[in-house]
Design a protein around this motif. Structure first.
Motif, mmCIF file in Angstrom:
data_model
loop_
_atom_site.group_PDB
_atom_site.id
_atom_site.type_symbol
_atom_site.label_atom_id
_atom_site.label_comp_id
_atom_site.label_asym_id
_atom_site.label_seq_id
_atom_site.Cartn_x
_atom_site.Cartn_y
_atom_site.Cartn_z
ATOM 1 N N HIS A 1 9.185 -11.406 -1.021
ATOM 2 C CA HIS A 1 8.084 -11.649 -0.009
ATOM 3 C C HIS A 1 6.934 -12.504 -0.280
ATOM 4 N N ASP B 1 -3.887 2.388 -7.474
ATOM 5 C CA ASP B 1 -2.747 1.666 -6.650
ATOM 6 C C ASP B 1 -2.851 0.516 -7.084
ATOM 7 N N ALA B 2 -1.647 -0.332 -6.856
ATOM 8 C CA ALA B 2 -1.538 -1.838 -6.520
ATOM 9 C C ALA B 2 -2.207 -2.223 -5.190
ATOM 10 N N CYS B 3 -2.724 -3.402 -5.072
ATOM 11 C CA CYS B 3 -3.136 -3.990 -3.820
ATOM 12 C C CYS B 3 -2.978 -5.396 -3.582
ATOM 13 N N GLU B 4 -3.276 -5.881 -2.462
ATOM 14 C CA GLU B 4 -2.977 -7.640 -2.257
ATOM 15 C C GLU B 4 -3.271 -8.264 -3.312
ATOM 16 N N GLY B 5 -2.033 -9.098 -3.659
ATOM 17 C CA GLY B 5 -2.272 -10.049 -4.771
ATOM 18 C C GLY B 5 -1.774 -9.257 -6.100
ATOM 19 N N SER C 1 1.195 -8.068 -5.705
ATOM 20 C CA SER C 1 2.635 -8.103 -5.132
ATOM 21 C C SER C 1 3.695 -9.057 -6.408
ATOM 22 N N VAL D 1 6.067 -4.642 -7.613
ATOM 23 C CA VAL D 1 5.198 -4.404 -6.443
ATOM 24 C C VAL D 1 5.456 -4.976 -5.490
ATOM 25 N N SER D 2 5.705 -4.255 -4.299
ATOM 26 C CA SER D 2 6.284 -4.725 -3.170
ATOM 27 C C SER D 2 5.285 -4.524 -1.703
ATOM 28 N N TRP D 3 4.805 -3.303 -1.411
ATOM 29 C CA TRP D 3 4.330 -3.228 -0.369
ATOM 30 C C TRP D 3 3.732 -1.860 -0.064
ATOM 31 N N GLY D 4 2.821 -1.611 0.941
ATOM 32 C CA GLY D 4 2.213 -0.036 0.983
ATOM 33 C C GLY D 4 1.187 -0.506 2.238
ATOM 34 N N GLY E 1 -2.185 -0.137 3.228
ATOM 35 C CA GLY E 1 -3.554 -0.209 2.467
ATOM 36 C C GLY E 1 -3.478 0.070 1.014
ATOM 37 N N CYS E 2 -4.331 0.333 0.595
ATOM 38 C CA CYS E 2 -4.552 0.554 -1.029
ATOM 39 C C CYS E 2 -5.163 1.785 -1.441
ATOM 40 N N GLY F 1 1.769 3.238 -3.281
ATOM 41 C CA GLY F 1 2.505 1.849 -3.687
ATOM 42 C C GLY F 1 3.833 1.971 -3.394
HETATM 43 C C1 4AZ Z 1 0.195 -6.522 -0.625
HETATM 44 O O1 4AZ Z 1 -0.303 -6.691 0.551
HETATM 45 C C2 4AZ Z 1 0.052 -5.182 -1.310
HETATM 46 N N1 4AZ Z 1 -0.750 -0.476 -2.076
HETATM 47 C C3 4AZ Z 1 0.671 -4.898 -2.119
HETATM 48 C C4 4AZ Z 1 0.806 -3.651 -2.792
HETATM 49 C C5 4AZ Z 1 0.314 -2.604 -1.831
HETATM 50 C C6 4AZ Z 1 -0.422 -2.639 -0.684
HETATM 51 C C7 4AZ Z 1 -0.424 -4.267 -0.325
HETATM 52 C C8 4AZ Z 1 0.061 -1.190 -2.387
HETATM 53 O O2 4AZ Z 1 0.532 -7.466 -1.440
#
Ligand code: 4AZ
Length: 256
Positions: A46, A195-199, A201, A219-222, A224-225, A232
């Motif tokens: 993605h 947790d992982a967060c935006e960026g 990925s 790291v794929s999605w979730g 929020g964080c 995650g």
């Molecule tokens: C993202 O938007 C994203 N909490 C990556 C990981 C997580 C949430 C969002 C996991 O790239």
């Protein structure tokens, strides 16, 4: 990374920072990745929303990077991207990034790609079908946001410990229900603090087995964080050993 600490790249020497070159020649940070062999980086599909193999030349990869906005020529190695290979069955039609895996082939400089150093090393792939035990400690690393909603990434590489959740738990209706396919697993903390967060990925989730780190997740999605009941979600790397071998032509990268 939410709730983590600043890390040095020496403790995550396989981490890759993937940049995209805009029309005005600005290098824009796009995603994390993991160096699995000298010329190949594993990341998330993605990260390449237009699915374009032809735009490989717009991407570059930097290895050995501590700070996103600083260059340390003695520790870093930067490469152009020769090829972007996105999984043929990558599918976001259900909004859950199924088969979220991609490979970047680095373009060699003077006949070689990554050269091993204190700051740059490859990560091992786990043996096929090696199962991941719920509850063990694994670690994630990345240059992503320290909090959901911030407009800026972390200036420095960060790390956090998270634990895999059992599949049945993450597929419960109060978690993600049937959004979680067999190609994904969830990881988090019982108190939802890290947790992982935006960026982040595309970046690594590694777990230690017999004193070595193995790349179990991407790291794929979730939602929020570091949010309650929203751990995650990671791509299950052990489902793709054959795909990786087929695309890279490397037969024994599992041996690390
Ligand atoms: C993202 O938007 C994203 N909490 C990556 C990981 C997580 C949430 C969002 C996991 O790239």
């Amino acid at each position: 990374i939410v709730g983590g600490t600043i890390a040095t790249v020496e403790s995550h020497p396989w981490i890759a920072a993937i940049f995209w070159r805009s029309r005005s020649k600005q290098k824009v940070f796009r995603c994390g990745g993991s160096l699995i062999s000298p010329c190949w980086v594993l990341t998330a599909a993605h990260c390449f929303p237009d699915g374009s193999n032809t735009r490989a030349r717009r991407f570059s990869v930097t290895l050995g990077k501590n700070a996103l906005n600083e260059t340390e020529p003695t520790r870093e190695q930067t490469f152009k991207v020769e090829k972007v290979v996105i999984h043929e069955e990558f599918d976001n039609s259900e909004g859950n990034f199924n088969n979220d895996i991609a490979l970047l082939k680095l373009k060699a400089n003077d006949g070689h790609c990554a050269q091993e150093s204190r700051t740059v090393k490859t990560v091992c792939l786990p043996p096929p079908r090696q199962s991941l035990q719920a509850g063990i400690f694994c670690e994630i690393a990345g240059y992503g946001k320290e909090k959901k909603g911030l407009w800026y990434n972390s200036q420095y590489l960060r790390e956090a410990q998270v634990s895999p959740l059992a599949h049945d738990v993450c597929r419960k209706p109060d978690y993600y229900g049937d959004m979680i396919t067999a190609n994904m697993f969830c990881a988090g903390r019982p108190d939802w603090s890290r947790d992982a967060c935006e960026g982040d990925s595309g970046g690594p989730l590694v777990c230690e087995m017999d004193n070595r780190f193995f790349l179990f997740g991407i790291v794929s999605w979730g939602e929020g964080c570091a949010k309650e009941y929203r751990p995650g979600v990671y791509t299950t790397v052990t489902n793709y050993n054959q795909w990786i071998e087929q695309k890279t032509g490397l037969s024994s990268i599992t041996a690390g």
